[in-house]
Design a protein around this motif. Structure first.
Motif, mmCIF file in Angstrom:
data_model
loop_
_atom_site.group_PDB
_atom_site.id
_atom_site.type_symbol
_atom_site.label_atom_id
_atom_site.label_comp_id
_atom_site.label_asym_id
_atom_site.label_seq_id
_atom_site.Cartn_x
_atom_site.Cartn_y
_atom_site.Cartn_z
ATOM 1 N N SER A 292 0.811 -1.216 0.000
ATOM 2 C CA SER A 292 0.000 0.000 0.000
ATOM 3 C C SER A 292 0.846 1.269 0.000
ATOM 4 C CB SER A 292 -0.938 0.014 1.207
ATOM 5 O OG SER A 292 -0.201 0.077 2.412
ATOM 6 N N ARG A 293 2.138 1.143 0.257
ATOM 7 C CA ARG A 293 3.031 2.301 0.290
ATOM 8 C C ARG A 293 3.693 2.549 -1.062
ATOM 9 N NH1 ARG A 293 3.747 3.209 5.877
ATOM 10 N NH2 ARG A 293 3.069 1.431 7.122
ATOM 11 N N LEU A 294 3.379 1.714 -2.052
ATOM 12 C CA LEU A 294 3.985 1.840 -3.375
ATOM 13 C C LEU A 294 3.150 2.745 -4.272
ATOM 14 C CD1 LEU A 294 4.984 -1.887 -4.000
ATOM 15 C CD2 LEU A 294 6.447 -0.024 -3.172
ATOM 16 N N PRO A 295 3.770 3.362 -5.282
ATOM 17 C CA PRO A 295 3.010 4.194 -6.224
ATOM 18 C C PRO A 295 1.964 3.373 -6.979
ATOM 19 C CG PRO A 295 5.375 4.604 -6.417
ATOM 20 C CD PRO A 295 5.223 3.398 -5.538
ATOM 21 N N SER A 296 0.966 4.069 -7.509
ATOM 22 C CA SER A 296 -0.145 3.401 -8.186
ATOM 23 C C SER A 296 0.322 2.571 -9.379
ATOM 24 C CB SER A 296 -1.174 4.443 -8.651
ATOM 25 O OG SER A 296 -1.704 5.145 -7.547
ATOM 26 N N LYS A 297 1.337 3.051 -10.097
ATOM 27 C CA LYS A 297 1.819 2.301 -11.261
ATOM 28 C C LYS A 297 2.375 0.938 -10.843
ATOM 29 C CE LYS A 297 2.898 6.203 -14.312
ATOM 30 N NZ LYS A 297 3.962 6.912 -15.085
ATOM 31 N N CYS A 298 3.109 0.900 -9.731
ATOM 32 C CA CYS A 298 3.650 -0.369 -9.241
ATOM 33 C C CYS A 298 2.526 -1.304 -8.814
ATOM 34 C CB CYS A 298 4.602 -0.122 -8.075
ATOM 35 S SG CYS A 298 6.103 0.785 -8.492
ATOM 36 N N VAL A 299 1.538 -0.764 -8.120
ATOM 37 C CA VAL A 299 0.408 -1.581 -7.686
ATOM 38 C C VAL A 299 -0.301 -2.170 -8.889
ATOM 39 C CG1 VAL A 299 -1.842 -1.539 -6.534
ATOM 40 C CG2 VAL A 299 0.086 -0.305 -5.537
ATOM 41 N N GLY A 300 -0.473 -1.360 -9.941
ATOM 42 C CA GLY A 300 -1.115 -1.850 -11.156
ATOM 43 C C GLY A 300 -0.358 -3.006 -11.788
ATOM 44 N N LEU B 22 -11.994 7.819 -4.365
ATOM 45 C CA LEU B 22 -13.226 7.449 -5.046
ATOM 46 C C LEU B 22 -14.028 8.706 -5.379
ATOM 47 C CD1 LEU B 22 -14.337 4.518 -2.710
ATOM 48 C CD2 LEU B 22 -13.166 4.304 -4.904
ATOM 49 N N LEU B 23 -14.723 8.657 -6.508
ATOM 50 C CA LEU B 23 -15.602 9.745 -6.902
ATOM 51 C C LEU B 23 -17.029 9.224 -6.976
ATOM 52 C CD1 LEU B 23 -13.655 11.492 -9.825
ATOM 53 C CD2 LEU B 23 -13.823 12.222 -7.449
ATOM 54 N N LEU B 24 -17.958 9.971 -6.400
ATOM 55 C CA LEU B 24 -19.372 9.650 -6.545
ATOM 56 C C LEU B 24 -19.916 10.559 -7.636
ATOM 57 C CD1 LEU B 24 -21.675 7.917 -5.545
ATOM 58 C CD2 LEU B 24 -22.246 9.699 -3.901
ATOM 59 N N THR C 175 -8.374 2.755 -11.092
ATOM 60 C CA THR C 175 -8.578 1.402 -11.620
ATOM 61 C C THR C 175 -9.666 1.346 -12.684
ATOM 62 O OG1 THR C 175 -10.218 0.850 -9.918
ATOM 63 C CG2 THR C 175 -7.902 0.446 -9.393
ATOM 64 N N ASN C 176 -10.456 2.416 -12.798
ATOM 65 C CA ASN C 176 -11.604 2.515 -13.701
ATOM 66 C C ASN C 176 -12.706 1.526 -13.349
ATOM 67 O OD1 ASN C 176 -12.489 4.300 -15.681
ATOM 68 N ND2 ASN C 176 -12.230 2.786 -17.314
ATOM 69 N N LYS C 177 -12.717 1.041 -12.113
ATOM 70 C CA LYS C 177 -13.806 0.193 -11.631
ATOM 71 C C LYS C 177 -14.953 1.089 -11.153
ATOM 72 C CE LYS C 177 -11.441 -3.654 -12.108
ATOM 73 N NZ LYS C 177 -11.815 -4.708 -13.088
#
Length: 266
Positions: A20-28, A108-110, A127-129
């Protein structure tokens, strides 16, 4: 030399405390390791934890909705860096001009898709979910001009959507749970003023486990008040606004121009 045997580390703890401490690109990229990694790294809990970790970094993301496109820029300090601008698509087939940002929290966006029956979409732009919160609901379930909506995390780390529905002479309060994908009804104050269209509810503001909604009176500022929702006990209270404070009824926490919606993603 003395060696200590460590207990096996559960993958959930590994994901929440390390990945969870990694950048979003790494998580992806790590989502493609195996099914277990994809499942855990796509869970609502991980999304919330990862968003909180990233909010402590200097760099933030700015998402902009124009009339024809959606794009994300980096925020470095107080400056917008457009050199790595990324264009993204909304996962539901609808014109961008029909979209409104109602609330944002934990990355998150509502979103509201304006139309004959306003649809509520909970969307993760990273994530585009997405989740359509209006499935199997009546056509009058959502009214962007009358309702107030907020996002919060309860004491069990469940992402929830608070939906205050103002209808004729009553206010219906519903809460959506990400974990159960179910709506439940809670008790709200009784009284004609709460459902009156002379009060214009603002977007939510989350502070110290309390969601605040300003409710300024359209013509009489002295009658204005705030609604406070404790996300731990899931109870409401009414907070008076000092009469010396000038409340503008149509003010909003989100910035909207004729062609753009702009929202900060932490």
């Amino acid at each position: 030399m003395i060696f200590f045997r460590m207990e096996p580390l559960e993958f959930e703890m590994f994901a929440h405390e390390i990945l969870s401490r990694l950048p979003s690109k790494c998580v992806g990229r790590f989502k493609s390791v195996c099914k277990q990694w994809r499942y855990e790294l796509s869970s609502p809990m991980f999304s919330v934890i990862h968003s909180r970790r990233m909010s402590n970094f200097e760099h933030h993301k700015l998402i902009t909705l124009s009339m024809s496109s959606i794009y994300i820029d980096n925020l470095i300090g107080r400056n917008v860096d457009i050199s790595e601008r990324k264009f993204i698509s909304f996962p539901v087939d609808t014109p961008i001009s029909n979209l409104n940002i109602l609330a944002s929290q934990y990355g998150l966006l509502l979103m509201c898709i304006q139309g004959p029956s306003d649809q509520l979409i909970l969307w993760n732009p990273t994530t585009n979910k997405f989740l359509n919160l209006c499935h199997n609901k009546p056509k009058s379930f959502s009214d962007i001009k009358a309702d107030a909506i907020g996002i919060y995390l309860d004491s069990f780390n469940d992402v929830k959507i608070l939906h205050l529905q103002r209808r004729i002479d009553d206010v219906v309060l519903r809460v959506y749970s990400w974990n159960t994908h179910q709506w439940k009804t809670l008790t709200f104050f009784k009284g004609p003023d709460y459902a009156s269209r002379l009060y214009l509810w603002s977007p939510d503001t989350l502070c110290n486990n309390v969601l605040y909604f300003a409710s300024p009176h359209y013509w009489a500022p002295a009658k204005s008040y705030m609604i406070a929702f404790d996300v731990v006990s899931e109870t409401f209270s009414k907070v008076s606004i000092p009469q010396c404070t000038h409340v503008v009824a149509r003010q909003s926490r989100f910035s909207k121009s004729a062609t753009h919606f702009i929202c900060l993603l932490s």
